[in-house]
Design an enzyme around this catalytic site. Structure first.
Site, PDB file in Angstrom:
ATOM      1  N   LYS A 111       0.831  -1.215   0.000  1.00  0.00           N
ATOM      2  CA  LYS A 111       0.000   0.000   0.000  1.00  0.00           C
ATOM      3  C   LYS A 111       0.857   1.252   0.000  1.00  0.00           C
ATOM      4  O   LYS A 111       0.477   2.268  -0.581  1.00  0.00           O
ATOM      5  CB  LYS A 111      -0.947  -0.014   1.196  1.00  0.00           C
ATOM      6  CG  LYS A 111      -2.115  -0.979   0.999  1.00  0.00           C
ATOM      7  CD  LYS A 111      -3.215  -0.695   1.984  1.00  0.00           C
ATOM      8  CE  LYS A 111      -4.401  -1.614   1.744  1.00  0.00           C
ATOM      9  NZ  LYS A 111      -5.401  -1.515   2.809  1.00  0.00           N
ATOM     10  N   LYS A 191      -3.913 -10.739  -7.223  1.00  0.00           N
ATOM     11  CA  LYS A 191      -5.061 -11.067  -6.387  1.00  0.00           C
ATOM     12  C   LYS A 191      -6.255 -10.217  -6.824  1.00  0.00           C
ATOM     13  O   LYS A 191      -6.088  -9.031  -7.128  1.00  0.00           O
ATOM     14  CB  LYS A 191      -4.688 -10.722  -4.937  1.00  0.00           C
ATOM     15  CG  LYS A 191      -5.691 -11.145  -3.909  1.00  0.00           C
ATOM     16  CD  LYS A 191      -5.378 -10.523  -2.560  1.00  0.00           C
ATOM     17  CE  LYS A 191      -5.774  -9.067  -2.529  1.00  0.00           C
ATOM     18  NZ  LYS A 191      -5.731  -8.401  -1.234  1.00  0.00           N
ATOM     19  N   LYS A 194     -10.290  -4.621  -5.421  1.00  0.00           N
ATOM     20  CA  LYS A 194     -10.950  -3.420  -5.921  1.00  0.00           C
ATOM     21  C   LYS A 194      -9.902  -2.495  -6.522  1.00  0.00           C
ATOM     22  O   LYS A 194     -10.094  -1.928  -7.586  1.00  0.00           O
ATOM     23  CB  LYS A 194     -11.664  -2.711  -4.766  1.00  0.00           C
ATOM     24  CG  LYS A 194     -12.750  -3.569  -4.131  1.00  0.00           C
ATOM     25  CD  LYS A 194     -12.999  -3.199  -2.665  1.00  0.00           C
ATOM     26  CE  LYS A 194     -13.522  -4.392  -1.893  1.00  0.00           C
ATOM     27  NZ  LYS A 194     -13.593  -4.200  -0.443  1.00  0.00           N
TER      28      LYS A 194
END
Ligand code: TYM
Length: 325
Positions: A111, A191, A194
């Site tokens: 992230k 993976k 969203k």
């Protein structure tokens, strides 16, 4: 009765990875355990988000959980920020968690790359809040997808560290994984998520779902229809495993390896089977959108019940820490 806790972020559309990796398991566990499920809005604000839609997304997420089969009568469903004790406990856990452990978290590193302009303290502290979510209810089991295993490990470590310093108050929670703990996206590489925009939404328009499946990557070595394929290398087959019966899986496996069936036939079968399971969820979602008060009532009740448990744990924690009553 053993307690189960899990959470989901209100960060947009819920996809079939969330569903087969976690939510479907929650529905089964609800029948046998004391289950608590949270829409974790305080986790969602660790990345940039649209202020005007956060609340709506929380309700939409709770609605989809109920449409998927969770019942507010059989388990507690609530919005994380409605039980502020989570963040209070997270602060205390911060004081027993080594910074190095958080810097090592795979999801934090990913992230931090994705959100270079906003690597805030909350992003790094995310797994500590997650530990607090679980431990404030002294939950023993946490049903999650594979990507959360490292965070559950950290929760165990936080419980150990707290117990060693302040006395045994918390269990070491165990992760429970579904039969499909890691679903890749339609790109067949990363993976399903969203943020990667490689997902199939649970409530997406059927034509769009078919279009995404039709063009989804399969075994990359199978170029022509006449080439023999390898289901072990095919993400579509992995998704089949989550939605199709043993008989169908055998048939597909055989057909693919012998080039007896093509990828499009295989995808058509998957689409059919997926819809058998998703259609009732989609119908319930339409009904719930029109009867949204049921969802509001459900999360209100969930927050009241959970807050009572959380307050009791916090009293024990404060005492253990030696804070002035
Ligand atoms: P979130 O919102 O990213 O995902 C919700 C659940 O869906 C699972 N999942 C998947 N499973 C299989 N294949 C995939 N492609 C896939 N994508 C997502 C996730 O593993 C997860 O179980 N940090 C958590 C939310 C959370 C939480 C908690 C979970 C906050 N506090 C306490 C458990 C306990 C998260 O981001 O989930």
């Amino acid at each position: 009765m053993k307690r189960v806790f899990s959470g989901i972020q209100p960060t947009g559309e819920i996809h079939i990875g969330n569903y087969v990796g976690a939510i479907r398991n929650w529905v089964h566990l609800m029948e046998e355990y004391d289950c608590i499920f949270s829409v974790v809005d305080y986790h969602a604000i660790t990345i940039d988000y649209e202020i005007s839609v956060l609340g709506k997304r929380c309700i939409e997420t709770a609605m989809i959980l109920i449409a998927s089969g969770l019942s507010p009568e059989k388990c507690n469903i609530f919005i994380q920020s409605h039980v502020p004790e989570h963040t209070e406990l997270a602060w205390i856990f911060n004081c027993v968690t080594p910074v190095g452990d958080l810097e090592r978290m795979t999801q934090f590193k990913e992230k931090a790359k994705q959100h270079r302009g906003n690597i805030n303290m909350g992003l790094m502290d995310y797994p500590v809040l997650q530990a607090a979510d679980i431990l404030i209810y002294k939950a023993g089991y946490v049903p999650v997808g594979e990507d959360q295993i490292q965070h559950i490990e950290l929760s165990r470590e936080v419980a150990r560290k707290f117990n060693a310093r302040f006395g045994r108050l918390f269990p070491e929670p165990e992760a429970i994984m579904s039969i499909a703990p890691r679903i890749l996206g339609v790109d067949g590489v990363s993976k399903m998520s969203k943020s990667m925009n490689n997902y199939i939404g649970l409530l997406e328009d059927k034509n769009i779902i078919w279009e995404k499946l039709r063009t989804a990557v399969t075994d990359v070595n199978r170029v022509r229809r006449s080439d023999k394929g390898n289901p072990d290398l095919c993400n579509i087959y992995t998704i089949h495993r989550a939605f199709s019966s043993e008989d169908v899986l055998l048939e597909i496996d055989k057909g693919c390896r012998s080039a007896g069936i093509g990828c499009i036939d295989c995808k058509k079968k998957l689409f059919e089977n997926m819809m058998v399971e998703l259609d009732p969820i989609r119908e319930r979602a339409i009904y719930l959108r029109e009867n949204i008060d049921y969802v509001h009532d459900g999360i209100r009740k969930g927050a009241i019940n959970c807050r009572a448990i959380a307050k009791k744990t916090m009293e024990e924690v404060r005492e253990a820490l030696g804070l002035l009553p």
